[in-house]
Design a protein around this motif. Structure first.
Motif, short mmCIF file in Angstrom:
data_model
loop_
_atom_site.label_atom_id
_atom_site.label_comp_id
_atom_site.label_asym_id
_atom_site.label_seq_id
_atom_site.Cartn_x
_atom_site.Cartn_y
_atom_site.Cartn_z
N GLN A 119 0.62 0.37 21.06
CA GLN A 119 -0.08 -0.55 20.15
C GLN A 119 0.80 -1.78 19.95
OE1 GLN A 119 -0.59 0.56 15.87
NE2 GLN A 119 -2.76 0.44 16.34
N VAL A 120 0.15 -2.94 19.81
CA VAL A 120 0.87 -4.18 19.52
C VAL A 120 0.40 -4.70 18.17
CG1 VAL A 120 1.33 -6.57 20.23
CG2 VAL A 120 1.07 -4.77 21.97
N ILE A 121 1.33 -4.87 17.23
CA ILE A 121 0.98 -5.48 15.94
C ILE A 121 1.81 -6.75 15.74
CG2 ILE A 121 0.31 -3.24 14.97
CD1 ILE A 121 2.84 -3.43 13.17
N ILE A 122 1.40 -7.54 14.75
CA ILE A 122 1.97 -8.87 14.55
C ILE A 122 2.75 -8.89 13.24
CG2 ILE A 122 1.40 -11.31 14.19
CD1 ILE A 122 0.93 -10.24 17.07
N GLY A 123 4.03 -9.25 13.33
CA GLY A 123 4.89 -9.26 12.14
C GLY A 123 5.36 -10.66 11.77
N SER A 124 5.61 -10.85 10.49
CA SER A 124 6.14 -12.12 9.97
C SER A 124 6.66 -11.84 8.56
CB SER A 124 5.05 -13.18 9.94
OG SER A 124 4.09 -12.86 8.95
N PHE A 125 7.43 -12.76 8.01
CA PHE A 125 7.83 -12.59 6.61
C PHE A 125 6.61 -12.53 5.70
CE2 PHE A 125 11.89 -14.41 8.23
CZ PHE A 125 12.74 -13.40 7.81
N LEU A 126 5.55 -13.23 6.09
CA LEU A 126 4.34 -13.32 5.25
C LEU A 126 3.68 -11.96 5.03
CD1 LEU A 126 2.75 -16.50 6.92
CD2 LEU A 126 3.91 -16.40 4.70
N ASN A 127 3.85 -11.04 5.98
CA ASN A 127 3.23 -9.70 5.82
C ASN A 127 4.26 -8.58 6.00
OD1 ASN A 127 3.56 -9.90 8.59
ND2 ASN A 127 1.59 -8.94 9.09
N LEU A 128 5.49 -8.85 5.59
CA LEU A 128 6.58 -7.88 5.79
C LEU A 128 6.29 -6.52 5.16
CD1 LEU A 128 9.50 -7.13 6.61
CD2 LEU A 128 10.32 -8.33 4.58
N ARG A 129 5.85 -6.52 3.90
CA ARG A 129 5.61 -5.22 3.24
C ARG A 129 4.44 -4.48 3.90
NH1 ARG A 129 4.22 -6.12 -2.39
NH2 ARG A 129 6.42 -6.63 -2.67
N ALA A 130 3.40 -5.23 4.24
CA ALA A 130 2.22 -4.60 4.86
C ALA A 130 2.60 -3.95 6.20
CB ALA A 130 1.12 -5.64 5.06
N VAL A 131 3.40 -4.66 6.99
CA VAL A 131 3.86 -4.10 8.27
C VAL A 131 4.73 -2.87 8.02
CG1 VAL A 131 5.39 -4.56 10.25
CG2 VAL A 131 3.65 -6.24 9.60
N THR A 132 5.63 -2.97 7.05
CA THR A 132 6.50 -1.84 6.70
C THR A 132 5.67 -0.60 6.35
OG1 THR A 132 8.13 -3.37 5.77
CG2 THR A 132 8.30 -1.08 5.10
N ASN A 133 4.72 -0.78 5.46
CA ASN A 133 3.91 0.35 5.01
C ASN A 133 3.09 0.95 6.15
OD1 ASN A 133 4.96 0.01 2.48
ND2 ASN A 133 3.20 -1.15 1.70
N TYR A 134 2.56 0.08 6.99
CA TYR A 134 1.79 0.58 8.14
C TYR A 134 2.68 1.42 9.06
CZ TYR A 134 -0.86 0.79 12.43
OH TYR A 134 -1.51 1.27 13.55
N LEU A 135 3.84 0.90 9.38
CA LEU A 135 4.73 1.61 10.32
C LEU A 135 5.21 2.94 9.75
CD1 LEU A 135 6.80 -1.41 11.71
CD2 LEU A 135 5.00 -0.14 12.90
N LYS A 136 5.50 2.94 8.45
CA LYS A 136 5.93 4.20 7.81
C LYS A 136 4.86 5.28 7.92
CE LYS A 136 9.24 2.61 4.32
NZ LYS A 136 9.52 2.50 2.88
N ALA A 137 3.61 4.87 7.90
CA ALA A 137 2.51 5.84 7.91
C ALA A 137 2.18 6.37 9.31
CB ALA A 137 1.26 5.19 7.30
#
Lengths: 240, 240
Positions: A119-137
């Motif tokens: 899977q390829v997802i898109i990261g940035s400071f703007l969505n840091l927490r959202a990316v973190t939470n997704y990856l943890k799950a």
């Protein structure tokens, strides 16, 4: 995955470094802070529904006939004949639903990983927490892929990688020295991120193009909650 | 050299990154902290007079017939049939004058730069101040080339690069984001260098081989005053 059942986390400081890693079954987080992935996140958080990342300008023009807005830059400047550039403000204008986008580094980095990563997802400071939470799950191995600048290391992408690594520290096994290095570097500058990055090569390059506001915008942490994911070559937000 | 007459300083985190830089007229500082360049410095400070760095094991054996002691490692372990390994203690034993040496990363990095750079010198924490003083006196552009591990980034070489960049800050223009990043990372860990590097991949690899003493030795700052330079494929100390 290792014996005590934590997934691994690795960082590639440049897209070329991906060649050392088997991406099979892993989630690739592509990062191009100034500005491609920040702009993708901002646009998709603000009304854009589809972003097609392409490598060639000619490919982008091909989608124009399918009602896609053409967007992008080369060497930090808007491409002649394209509808819009690579500023998050343009992509957030709520005028556009479907965008095809090509940039000097970010869309190339997506191309490098899209066939091999699960899977390829898109990261940035703007969505840091959202990316973190997704990856943890997900409980899957993760590789953070910094777009860099024309194949070379850059500071802003690598600092974001350090920030994300720190957020994921307790849930993932850090693999490779890049995690160690990037996390120490981020820790030492996080309270002066903007000041430090004003000395960086890409900041100076974009400053000359008059887009300092874009860069201040891209350094905001957790402004948005969406996580763009690549589905059949189209970036869309993951369902919340 | 730029307009106010300071030379430039750049860092390559891996030998591959050298491909982005024109080395013509520049001094390349090759760095392989664990252990090749530390061992070269230690040996040449302690009675060794010549070190020939070679890429292939077969090349090393060729020099054996010319009264060279064969030294080196592959994957951190002594090479079968070679006289000695890659421990600084072996090279400091004052038994040997002429050594031919091949290692997994360090001698390969020398090979990468030797034909293009104006001069190749050898850096390590052991001779940090000596290298600093030499470079300050030359008024030439400098590229610090980290040997890394099999083409990949490693922490110890990049931290040394940050340490050297900080020492040269007032006399050189920092070029590229690597200088910025490495210097911040070094600043944040310099008081706990050994502790931080105990988490690094190569430290753990070498620790399994039972050479922890070597690594503690290699992290000593300014133990020696010599600067090895490559002359016609032979490393010798620069005259004091």
């Amino acid at each position: 995955m290792n014996k005590i059942q934590k997934p691994t986390l690795e960082i590639c400081f440049t897209p070329d470094a991906v060649s050392f890693i088997d991406l099979t079954g892993k989630i690739a987080v592509v990062v191009d802070i100034f500005r491609a992935t920040s702009t993708m996140v901002a646009g998709l958080a603000s009304g854009v529904t589809h972003v097609i990342p392409v490598v060639d300008m000619a490919d982008a023009l091909h989608y124009k006939s399918q009602d896609y807005v053409t967007a992008g830059e080369r060497n930090g400047e808007k491409i002649e004949g394209f509808d819009i550039g690579n500023s998050p403000f343009e992509h957030m204008a709520q005028e556009f639903k479907k965008i095809v986008m090509t940039t000097t580094n970010g869309t190339q980095a997506i191309e490098t990983v899209k066939n091999d990563a699960e899977q390829v997802i898109i990261g940035s400071f703007l969505n840091l927490r959202a990316v973190t939470n997704y990856l943890k799950a997900q409980n899957k191995d993760v590789v953070i892929v910094c777009a860099g600048w024309k194949g070379r290391f850059n500071a802003e992408d690598s600092l974001f990688a350090g920030a994300l690594a720190l957020k994921l520290r307790s849930d993932f096994w850090w693999k490779g020295d890049e995690t160690l290095f990037a996390s120490h570097s981020y820790s030492s500058v996080k309270n002066n991120l903007s000041k430090m990055l004003k000395q960086s090569s890409h900041y100076k390059r974009l400053e000359k193009n008059g887009v300092s506001d874009d860069m201040e915008f891209c350094l905001q942490i957790d402004k948005f909650k969406n996580v763009p994911v690549l589905n059949e070559n189209i970036l869309e937000n993951l369902p919340k």
